[in-house]
Design an enzyme around this catalytic site. Structure first.
Site: not given
Length: 395
Positions: A230-232
């Site tokens: 996932a994107h942070p």
């Protein structure tokens, strides 16, 4: 005319990072002349298996060295260095990817070549740079991923530190070296004076920390791993389960969240206060993941891609075979045959750049030393002198 026609580069390179950078230049029409030490078997990439087209002609070597020329030359021999200087007189640039202490020992710096050619640009790609306490250290991609923090960002939380599936640091450092070389040549053509240009695997790996690096340097935030790649900070922007596998969805603009909700038949999600904004969705990411998994499990990945097409940024998750055999790759013409002199061909991924009115070259990588005589003659060497170099083991 190809975009880099007329650009002449001597490449003292082997294996991956350097040859990848110069492969961009060769693909765009530059004359890239590989300098190989025949006493060491030439570029070690020729022997990197397990797949070969023939002796000294591995699939690995072809990938990095198509559209180039090959000259055998022992740069440790005084006559070899003299021949290199003769070749450098007509070159725009020299590039090497040696250990940081070796370019000077082999006569590859601007200071050592400027008498032969004051406009020469000398690009150096090393593991840790040509200065400092590590200049004589050997180094490779995976080491940089480890030390520059990349492995701490890759993989699932709680798992062991994980490297990328590809040698991304090698590839990006090669590209940085090619970019620096071209910048140097532009300056040299404007001023008449060449220079040294330096980059290193470590410097590029550290630079690639990018915005997580800025977050730490200014806010003290140490970014870690996130579930499902996932994107942070943005969500939904990760892997999700479908009826038959996985799909990667990236709603990296607010408008895409509404479009995704509509496509899933859940328009009410777009205005739900717990999911209506990036901040709210990040706070509730675990629950949102469960909801999206449940909704996406009703169809196959292919069906969702068809439904999302052109509206919601999404892609299937392919293996190498599926990626290269996809209909879109065929539509783009992204795979090409690179021809040998005898008519055989090596099939490889094509250059990722195209230019109006230019047809890029598609020549297979050459046998070791295939252009030695041609290049030395062009540098003013007689056949007798070339024969003497061969007798002395210089070529």
């Amino acid at each position: 005319m190809t975009p880099l026609a007329g650009l002449r580069i001597l490449a003292v390179e082997q294996y991956g990072a350097g040859p990848f950078g110069t492969s961009y230049l060769a693909d765009l029409g530059a004359e890239v002349v590989k300098i190989e030490n025949h006493k060491d078997g030439g570029d070690v990439g020729r022997q990197v298996g397990p797949h070969f087209f023939g002796p000294g002609d591995s699939h690995f070597f072809q990938t990095f060295n198509r559209n180039k020329k090959s000259v055998t030359l022992d740069l440790k021999h005084p006559e070899g260095r003299a021949a290199f200087q003769a070749l450098a007189k007509s070159a725009d640039a020299v590039i090497d990817n040696l250990r940081g202490d070796l370019p000077e020992k082999l006569g590859l710096t601007y200071e050592q070549l400027k008498a032969a050619n004051p406009r020469i640009v000398c690009a150096h790609l090393s593991a840790y740079g040509r200065t400092g306490s590590r200049k004589a250290w050997p180094g490779y991609d995976y080491l940089m991923q480890a030390e520059a923090g990349h492995m701490s960002l890759t993989g699932e939380p709680g798992g062991p530190p994980t490297r990328y599936g590809l040698s991304v640091v090698d590839l990006m450092t090669g590209l940085a070296a090619a970019f620096g070389l071209l910048a140097g040549v532009m300056s040299a053509r404007a001023t008449g004076k060449g220079m040294d240009v330096d980059t290193s695997l470590f410097d590029v790996a550290l630079h690639n920390l990018n915005y997580p690096g800025t977050w730490f340097l200014n806010a003290g935030v140490v970014t870690g791993r996130t579930p499902r790649s996932a994107h942070p900070s943005l969500t939904p922007s990760q892997l999700y389960r479908t009826q038959d596998g996985w799909i990667f969805i990236m709603c990296n603009k607010e408008k895409f969240w509404g479009l995704l909700a509509q496509a899933l038949g859940k328009p009410e999600w777009a205005t739900d206060p717990e999911f209506a904004t990036f901040k709210a969705r990040l706070k509730n990411r675990d629950r949102l993941t469960q909801m999206l998994d449940a909704a996406l499990a009703t169809r196959t990945t292919g069906e969702w891609i068809e439904r999302f097409a052109g509206k919601v940024p999404a892609s299937p998750v392919y293996d190498v075979k599926q990626a290269l055999e996809s209909a879109y790759v065929a539509e783009r013409g992204s795979v090409a045959d690179f021809a040998y002199a005898d008519g055989k061909a090596a099939r490889m991924v094509a250059a990722p750049l195209s230019f109006t009115g230019a047809e890029l070259p598609t020549r297979a990588a050459p046998p070791m030393g295939a252009h030695t005589v041609e290049q030395l003659r062009a540098a003013g060497y007689s056949d007798e002198r070339i024969g003497a170099l061969r007798t002395a083991g210089v070529i």
